[in-house]
Design a protein around this motif. Structure first.
Motif, PDB file in Angstrom:
ATOM      1  N   PRO A   1       1.307  -1.098  -0.051  1.00  0.00           N
ATOM      2  CA  PRO A   1      -0.174  -0.269  -0.285  1.00  0.00           C
ATOM      3  C   PRO A   1       0.840   1.210   0.013  1.00  0.00           C
ATOM      4  O   PRO A   1       1.545   1.314  -0.059  1.00  0.00           O
ATOM      5  CB  PRO A   1      -0.847  -0.427   1.558  1.00  0.00           C
ATOM      6  CG  PRO A   1       0.013  -0.706   2.665  1.00  0.00           C
ATOM      7  CD  PRO A   1       0.655  -1.559   1.360  1.00  0.00           C
TER       8      PRO A   1
ATOM      9  N   SER B   1      -2.168  -4.815  -6.337  1.00  0.00           N
ATOM     10  CA  SER B   1      -3.149  -3.852  -7.108  1.00  0.00           C
ATOM     11  C   SER B   1      -2.874  -2.414  -6.786  1.00  0.00           C
ATOM     12  O   SER B   1      -1.992  -2.506  -5.882  1.00  0.00           O
ATOM     13  CB  SER B   1      -4.845  -3.658  -6.306  1.00  0.00           C
ATOM     14  OG  SER B   1      -3.952  -4.151  -4.948  1.00  0.00           O
TER      15      SER B   1
ATOM     16  N   ALA C   1      -3.047   0.089  -4.247  1.00  0.00           N
ATOM     17  CA  ALA C   1      -3.827   0.272  -2.731  1.00  0.00           C
ATOM     18  C   ALA C   1      -3.373   1.348  -2.836  1.00  0.00           C
ATOM     19  O   ALA C   1      -2.053   2.209  -2.037  1.00  0.00           O
ATOM     20  CB  ALA C   1      -3.248  -0.428  -2.042  1.00  0.00           C
TER      21      ALA C   1
ATOM     22  N   THR D   1      -6.542   4.545   2.196  1.00  0.00           N
ATOM     23  CA  THR D   1      -7.725   3.756   2.665  1.00  0.00           C
ATOM     24  C   THR D   1      -9.247   4.095   2.256  1.00  0.00           C
ATOM     25  O   THR D   1      -9.390   5.273   2.860  1.00  0.00           O
ATOM     26  CB  THR D   1      -7.235   3.067   4.429  1.00  0.00           C
ATOM     27  OG1 THR D   1      -8.191   2.472   4.972  1.00  0.00           O
ATOM     28  CG2 THR D   1      -7.827   4.280   5.372  1.00  0.00           C
TER      29      THR D   1
ATOM     30  N   GLU E   1     -12.794  -1.066  -0.181  1.00  0.00           N
ATOM     31  CA  GLU E   1     -11.474  -2.199   0.110  1.00  0.00           C
ATOM     32  C   GLU E   1     -11.769  -2.816   0.956  1.00  0.00           C
ATOM     33  O   GLU E   1     -11.670  -3.660   1.539  1.00  0.00           O
ATOM     34  CB  GLU E   1     -10.695  -0.893  -0.205  1.00  0.00           C
ATOM     35  CG  GLU E   1      -8.932  -1.265   1.091  1.00  0.00           C
ATOM     36  CD  GLU E   1      -8.706  -0.512   1.576  1.00  0.00           C
ATOM     37  OE1 GLU E   1      -6.945  -0.963   1.764  1.00  0.00           O
ATOM     38  OE2 GLU E   1      -8.502   0.476   1.763  1.00  0.00           O
TER      39      GLU E   1
ATOM     40  N   GLY F   1     -13.011  -5.519  -1.202  1.00  0.00           N
ATOM     41  CA  GLY F   1     -11.426  -6.152  -1.211  1.00  0.00           C
ATOM     42  C   GLY F   1     -11.947  -7.027  -0.335  1.00  0.00           C
ATOM     43  O   GLY F   1     -10.837  -8.225  -0.025  1.00  0.00           O
TER      44      GLY F   1
ATOM     45  N   VAL G   1      -2.828  -5.788   2.844  1.00  0.00           N
ATOM     46  CA  VAL G   1      -3.096  -4.847   2.028  1.00  0.00           C
ATOM     47  C   VAL G   1      -4.439  -5.297   0.302  1.00  0.00           C
ATOM     48  O   VAL G   1      -3.928  -5.771  -0.070  1.00  0.00           O
ATOM     49  CB  VAL G   1      -1.583  -5.251   0.950  1.00  0.00           C
ATOM     50  CG1 VAL G   1      -1.546  -4.717  -0.378  1.00  0.00           C
ATOM     51  CG2 VAL G   1      -0.800  -5.469   2.440  1.00  0.00           C
TER      52      VAL G   1
ATOM     53  N   PRO H   1      -7.636  -3.635  -2.777  1.00  0.00           N
ATOM     54  CA  PRO H   1      -7.781  -2.686  -3.632  1.00  0.00           C
ATOM     55  C   PRO H   1      -8.283  -1.410  -3.186  1.00  0.00           C
ATOM     56  O   PRO H   1      -9.470  -1.924  -2.324  1.00  0.00           O
ATOM     57  CB  PRO H   1      -8.481  -3.883  -5.079  1.00  0.00           C
ATOM     58  CG  PRO H   1      -8.719  -4.416  -4.207  1.00  0.00           C
ATOM     59  CD  PRO H   1      -7.930  -5.267  -2.953  1.00  0.00           C
ATOM     60  N   THR H   2      -8.375  -0.333  -4.148  1.00  0.00           N
ATOM     61  CA  THR H   2      -9.102   0.657  -3.466  1.00  0.00           C
ATOM     62  C   THR H   2      -9.641   1.409  -4.351  1.00  0.00           C
ATOM     63  O   THR H   2      -9.291   1.023  -5.863  1.00  0.00           O
ATOM     64  CB  THR H   2      -7.993   1.474  -2.097  1.00  0.00           C
ATOM     65  OG1 THR H   2      -6.752   2.178  -3.305  1.00  0.00           O
ATOM     66  CG2 THR H   2      -7.877   1.839  -0.772  1.00  0.00           C
TER      67      THR H   2
ATOM     68  N   GLY I   1      -6.999  -8.710  -2.802  1.00  0.00           N
ATOM     69  CA  GLY I   1      -6.858  -8.356  -1.996  1.00  0.00           C
ATOM     70  C   GLY I   1      -5.483  -9.020  -1.848  1.00  0.00           C
ATOM     71  O   GLY I   1      -4.469  -9.738  -2.833  1.00  0.00           O
TER      72      GLY I   1
END
Length: 438
Positions: free
Chosen positions: A216, A236, A238, A241, A332, A352, A374, A376-377, A386
């Motif tokens: 991230p 991904s 990241a 958050t 996420e 996520g 960790v 994906p966002t 993830g």
């Protein structure tokens, strides 16, 4: 403190929901030009560029970019017993969770004498990024390193920004976590430049390019990962958050407010969203946020996050719309606090990670659940997963046919290859039987 979006009386379709979703105004694409310049600078000037970026972005100079082993050993030796125990417990739990992600080799008999073996091969070398801005993330060391080790990766490099308060060293707890995991290749470098260094290598530092970059980071790290994808694999994008909570009137507003605040604590750009079918519950949660947020250590950061366009309390007519909203958002972190939580989980397509029930907060996943934090966002969960052991594995097929098995499909191969005007494909099969005919 946090705005309310009232969608009652409407049943938005997916396109309309996408327009309603609260998001950060700054996206990865906006940051790409800056990230591209930093990466290009590292490619052209190597160590000099990394030193200059450390001075400009982290306020440090004269530090060791490649962390000496004695710094890692010292950090491990100086760990408190309590913190070491906590790190070791998290390592153990994440290792168990990661081991479940490694598929077994399988063998499929297509026909007599025709076999395909499916195996999963680890990449050879990875670069793992651990952020070090507003907070310290030894937990992210574990979340990156353990799945790579479980997958069987043999060459692991770690990067984290140099810290001015530690004379340009990587934060000691991050170094200690690396040491506990046996990682000796650690670099004090951060941001997009670190991602570029991993992807393209830094010859004058002895840094060999990696095959996969994970971890991230801020919006510039996410942009850098997008830019190097194709040169290397990534997990991904990241970035900052985000948490989305689906709740009904049976939920505990104090718990929900605390969970929203916990993620807002990360960053002013963090996203905190509640979707509920209860106006009363939304009001109770807002009241709890107003009570709890000023009491937290990073109250100013939390307030900025919750006041931003990316955060909201969303009121809908029913939980079906709440699920549709969540699937369009692709959060996420998704928490479900409803009386029918397990039923709702089956309707969730995009997230996520999913946390179910009053006693499964995102904070648990951040540290000790055994899952990986960790994730994906920014809607990346629509198509990304993830981080896990599978991130470092590639499926490979091993094909073996006997002569009789090949003979059984030779006529079909000739027909298809001629139709595609690739007759040499068919010839390569036929030649194996012509010698026998002669």
């Amino acid at each position: 403190m946090i705005r309310t979006i009232d969608l009652r009386g409407t049943r938005p379709n997916r396109e309309e929901l996408l327009a309603l979703i609260p998001r950060n105004s700054l996206d990865v694409q906006t940051a790409s030009s800056i990230a591209a310049e930093l990466i290009s600078d590292v490619c052209e000037r190597g160590v000099l560029a990394l030193q200059e970026q450390a001075f400009n972005l982290d306020g440090v100079s004269g530090h060791n970019i490649r962390v000496p082993q004695e710094h890692i050993d010292q950090a491990v030796a100086e760990l408190s017993s309590q913190l070491r125990s906590s790190l070791e417990e998290t390592i153990s739990r994440v290792r168990l969770g990661s081991q479940a992600q490694v598929p077994s080799q399988t063998s499929t008999v297509i026909a007599p004498g025709a076999t395909i073996i499916q195996r999963w091969q680890p990449v050879e070398r990875v670069g793992l990024y651990v952020p070090g801005g507003k907070a310290v993330y030894p937990s992210s060391v574990i979340m990156n390193v353990v799945p790579a080790q479980v997958a069987g990766v043999t060459s692991i490099a770690l990067a984290s920004p140099p810290q001015a308060q530690y004379d340009g060293r990587v934060h000691p707890t991050i170094l200690a976590a690396a040491g506990l995991l046996g990682i000796s290749e650690v670099y004090a470098m951060g941001g997009a430049g670190a991602v570029g260094a991993f992807a393209f290598g830094v010859p004058d530092l002895g840094l060999i390019p990696v095959n996969v970059v994970t971890g991230p980071g801020n919006i510039y790290v996410a942009a850098a990962k997008r830019l190097v994808r194709g040169t290397v694999g990534i997990d991904s994008e990241a970035g900052p958050t985000e948490i989305l909570i689906i709740a009904d009137s049976s939920a505990n507003p104090a718990f929900v407010a605390a969970d929203l605040i916990s993620q807002a604590e990360h960053d002013e750009m963090a996203s905190a969203v509640l979707v509920t079918d209860s106006e009363v519950f939304a009001a109770a949660t807002a009241q709890e946020i107003s009570r709890q947020a000023p009491l937290t250590k990073h109250a100013e950061r939390v307030e900025t996050s919750l006041n931003g366009n990316q955060s909201a309390l969303v009121i809908v007519d029913d939980l079906d719309i709440a699920v549709d909203f969540s699937n369009a958002y692709a959060p996420e972190h998704l928490e479900i606090h409803t009386s029918n939580a397990h039923q709702l989980v089956s309707s969730i397509k995009n997230a996520g990670a999913i946390f179910v029930g009053d006693f499964t907060p995102v904070s648990l996943g951040d540290y000790s659940a055994g899952s990986n934090h960790v994730l994906p966002t920014a809607g990346q969960a629509l198509f990304s997963s993830g981080l896990g052991a599978y991130t470092f594995l590639r499926p490979q097929q091993i094909v073996e046919y006997t002569k009789d098995a090949l003979s059984s499909v030779a006529e079909g191969i000739r027909s298809l290859s001629d139709d595609e005007d690739l007759p040499a494909h068919g010839d390569a099969v036929d030649i194996r039987f012509e010698q026998e005919d002669n």
